[in-house]
Design a protein around this motif. Structure first.
Motif, PDB file in Angstrom:
ATOM      1  N   MET A 172      39.547  37.151  43.960  1.00 42.67           N
ATOM      2  CA  MET A 172      40.228  36.834  44.947  1.00 42.67           C
ATOM      3  C   MET A 172      41.849  36.916  44.809  1.00 42.67           C
ATOM      4  O   MET A 172      42.471  37.358  45.801  1.00 42.67           O
ATOM      5  N   VAL A 173      42.300  36.263  43.473  1.00 44.69           N
ATOM      6  CA  VAL A 173      43.599  36.371  43.235  1.00 44.69           C
ATOM      7  C   VAL A 173      44.230  37.691  43.359  1.00 44.69           C
ATOM      8  O   VAL A 173      45.244  38.056  43.879  1.00 44.69           O
ATOM      9  N   MET A 174      43.623  38.633  42.637  1.00 43.40           N
ATOM     10  CA  MET A 174      43.985  40.076  42.562  1.00 43.40           C
ATOM     11  C   MET A 174      43.865  40.744  43.671  1.00 43.40           C
ATOM     12  O   MET A 174      44.638  41.512  44.083  1.00 43.40           O
ATOM     13  N   HIS A 175      43.068  40.626  44.553  1.00 44.54           N
ATOM     14  CA  HIS A 175      42.828  41.123  46.018  1.00 44.54           C
ATOM     15  C   HIS A 175      43.936  40.710  46.840  1.00 44.54           C
ATOM     16  O   HIS A 175      44.512  41.510  47.402  1.00 44.54           O
ATOM     17  N   ALA A 176      44.464  39.358  46.843  1.00 46.91           N
ATOM     18  CA  ALA A 176      45.547  38.933  47.295  1.00 46.91           C
ATOM     19  C   ALA A 176      46.739  39.357  47.171  1.00 46.91           C
ATOM     20  O   ALA A 176      47.700  39.646  47.758  1.00 46.91           O
ATOM     21  N   LEU A 177      46.974  39.402  45.672  1.00 46.85           N
ATOM     22  CA  LEU A 177      48.167  40.001  45.087  1.00 46.85           C
ATOM     23  C   LEU A 177      48.235  41.424  45.566  1.00 46.85           C
ATOM     24  O   LEU A 177      49.369  42.017  45.913  1.00 46.85           O
ATOM     25  N   ALA A 178      47.142  42.222  45.598  1.00 48.42           N
ATOM     26  CA  ALA A 178      47.117  43.506  45.959  1.00 48.42           C
ATOM     27  C   ALA A 178      47.566  43.930  47.352  1.00 48.42           C
ATOM     28  O   ALA A 178      48.185  44.947  47.633  1.00 48.42           O
ATOM     29  N   ASN A 179      47.263  43.097  48.257  1.00 49.86           N
ATOM     30  CA  ASN A 179      47.510  43.311  49.703  1.00 49.86           C
ATOM     31  C   ASN A 179      48.752  42.299  50.109  1.00 49.86           C
ATOM     32  O   ASN A 179      48.985  42.646  51.389  1.00 49.86           O
ATOM     33  N   ARG A 180      49.619  42.010  49.469  1.00 56.99           N
ATOM     34  CA  ARG A 180      50.706  41.397  49.741  1.00 56.99           C
ATOM     35  C   ARG A 180      51.730  42.586  50.332  1.00 56.99           C
ATOM     36  O   ARG A 180      52.088  43.732  49.741  1.00 56.99           O
ATOM     37  N   LYS A 181      52.272  42.226  51.490  1.00 60.41           N
ATOM     38  CA  LYS A 181      53.128  43.314  52.162  1.00 60.41           C
ATOM     39  C   LYS A 181      54.635  43.060  51.730  1.00 60.41           C
ATOM     40  O   LYS A 181      55.414  43.919  51.568  1.00 60.41           O
ATOM     41  N   ASN A 182      55.065  41.715  51.842  1.00 58.14           N
ATOM     42  CA  ASN A 182      56.384  41.633  51.738  1.00 58.14           C
ATOM     43  C   ASN A 182      57.165  41.651  50.430  1.00 58.14           C
ATOM     44  O   ASN A 182      58.297  41.458  50.067  1.00 58.14           O
ATOM     45  N   CYS A 183      56.247  41.359  49.269  1.00 55.75           N
ATOM     46  CA  CYS A 183      56.439  41.117  47.876  1.00 55.75           C
ATOM     47  C   CYS A 183      55.841  41.952  47.061  1.00 55.75           C
ATOM     48  O   CYS A 183      54.726  41.429  46.653  1.00 55.75           O
ATOM     49  N   SER A 184      56.286  43.009  46.753  1.00 56.56           N
ATOM     50  CA  SER A 184      55.277  43.868  45.671  1.00 56.56           C
ATOM     51  C   SER A 184      55.413  43.248  44.224  1.00 56.56           C
ATOM     52  O   SER A 184      56.273  42.393  44.026  1.00 56.56           O
ATOM     53  N   LEU A 185      54.134  43.468  43.471  1.00 59.34           N
ATOM     54  CA  LEU A 185      53.835  42.881  42.265  1.00 59.34           C
ATOM     55  C   LEU A 185      54.582  44.133  41.147  1.00 59.34           C
ATOM     56  O   LEU A 185      53.918  45.003  41.123  1.00 59.34           O
ATOM     57  N   GLU A 186      55.191  43.701  40.121  1.00 65.58           N
ATOM     58  CA  GLU A 186      55.524  44.499  39.259  1.00 65.58           C
ATOM     59  C   GLU A 186      54.512  44.697  38.281  1.00 65.58           C
ATOM     60  O   GLU A 186      54.184  45.889  38.020  1.00 65.58           O
ATOM     61  N   LEU A 187      54.076  43.484  37.809  1.00 60.10           N
ATOM     62  CA  LEU A 187      52.929  43.655  36.735  1.00 60.10           C
ATOM     63  C   LEU A 187      52.009  42.347  36.794  1.00 60.10           C
ATOM     64  O   LEU A 187      52.792  41.286  36.706  1.00 60.10           O
ATOM     65  N   LEU A 188      50.641  42.351  36.899  1.00 69.12           N
ATOM     66  CA  LEU A 188      49.847  41.295  36.688  1.00 69.12           C
ATOM     67  C   LEU A 188      49.487  41.424  35.380  1.00 69.12           C
ATOM     68  O   LEU A 188      48.678  42.081  34.810  1.00 69.12           O
ATOM     69  N   LYS A 189      49.894  40.255  34.521  1.00 65.45           N
ATOM     70  CA  LYS A 189      49.498  40.294  33.045  1.00 65.45           C
ATOM     71  C   LYS A 189      48.757  38.885  32.748  1.00 65.45           C
ATOM     72  O   LYS A 189      49.195  37.794  33.082  1.00 65.45           O
TER      73      LYS A 189
END
Length: 183
Positions: free
Chosen positions: A1-18
């Motif tokens: 669920m966390v990865m899905h939520a991070l991938a779907n964020r519109k306003n703040c892109s994620l540089e890297l999930l480590k």
């Protein structure tokens, strides 16, 4: 669920999930790496997985190799109970976690009152005092349980701000999360 939520964020892109996983089973950690990497790839989520082979009692801050601008979240799943018989080991692990300067800490453990030492009483009181789970978290978790027919005997209740998972009315697990101030 966390990865899905991070991938779907519109306003703040994620540089890297480590993710850095600590454990003693190379096979299990490698399977987890493959599963999470595949899942992240399917969502075009930049992802890195690092394995640290260690007992929890031997974890050191330098094992995590953090970059200066990383935001750290800690998830402790069923690992603190093994340190209850050696409060010094638990104290050292908590010091290491504090040194990582996490913004969020989540703990899930067996719900049992098997140790009545004064340190554990203080630790439990701290969990109840400082945890961030809300009634809406409980509602979301109940929706997931209601979707699964095999979990029909499972119920969730709040204890302070922690969620207690019950099986046929018997407390089995607790989940607690709290947000810390990042430096």
């Amino acid at each position: 669920m966390v990865m899905h939520a991070l991938a779907n964020r519109k306003n703040c892109s994620l540089e890297l999930l480590k993710i850095t996983a600590v454990g003693t089973s190379t096979n299990r950690l490698e399977e987890t790496d493959q599963w999470l990497s595949s899942f992240a790839n399917s969502m075009n989520l930049p992802f890195s997985f690092k394995i640290v082979l260690s007992e929890m009692k031997d974890v050191k801050k330098d094992m995590f190799k953090l970059e200066g601008d990383e935001v750290v979240a800690v998830f402790l799943k069923m690992c603190l109970w093994s340190l209850l018989s050696c409060p010094n080991h638990l104290k050292i692990l908590l010091r290491v976690i504090k040194g990582l300067n996490p913004c969020v800490v989540m703990v899930t453990e067996v719900e049992a009152n098997t140790n009545t030492s004064s340190f554990m009483h203080r630790f439990y009181e701290a969990l109840v005092l400082f945890n961030e789970l809300s009634p809406s978290s409980l509602s979301q978790a109940n929706l997931l349980i209601n979707r699964s027919g095999c979990l029909s005997f499972c119920t969730l209740n709040m204890n302070g701000k922690s969620i207690i998972v019950n099986w046929k009315g018997t407390p089995m697990l607790f989940l607690s999360a709290w947000k810390l101030q990042c430096d």
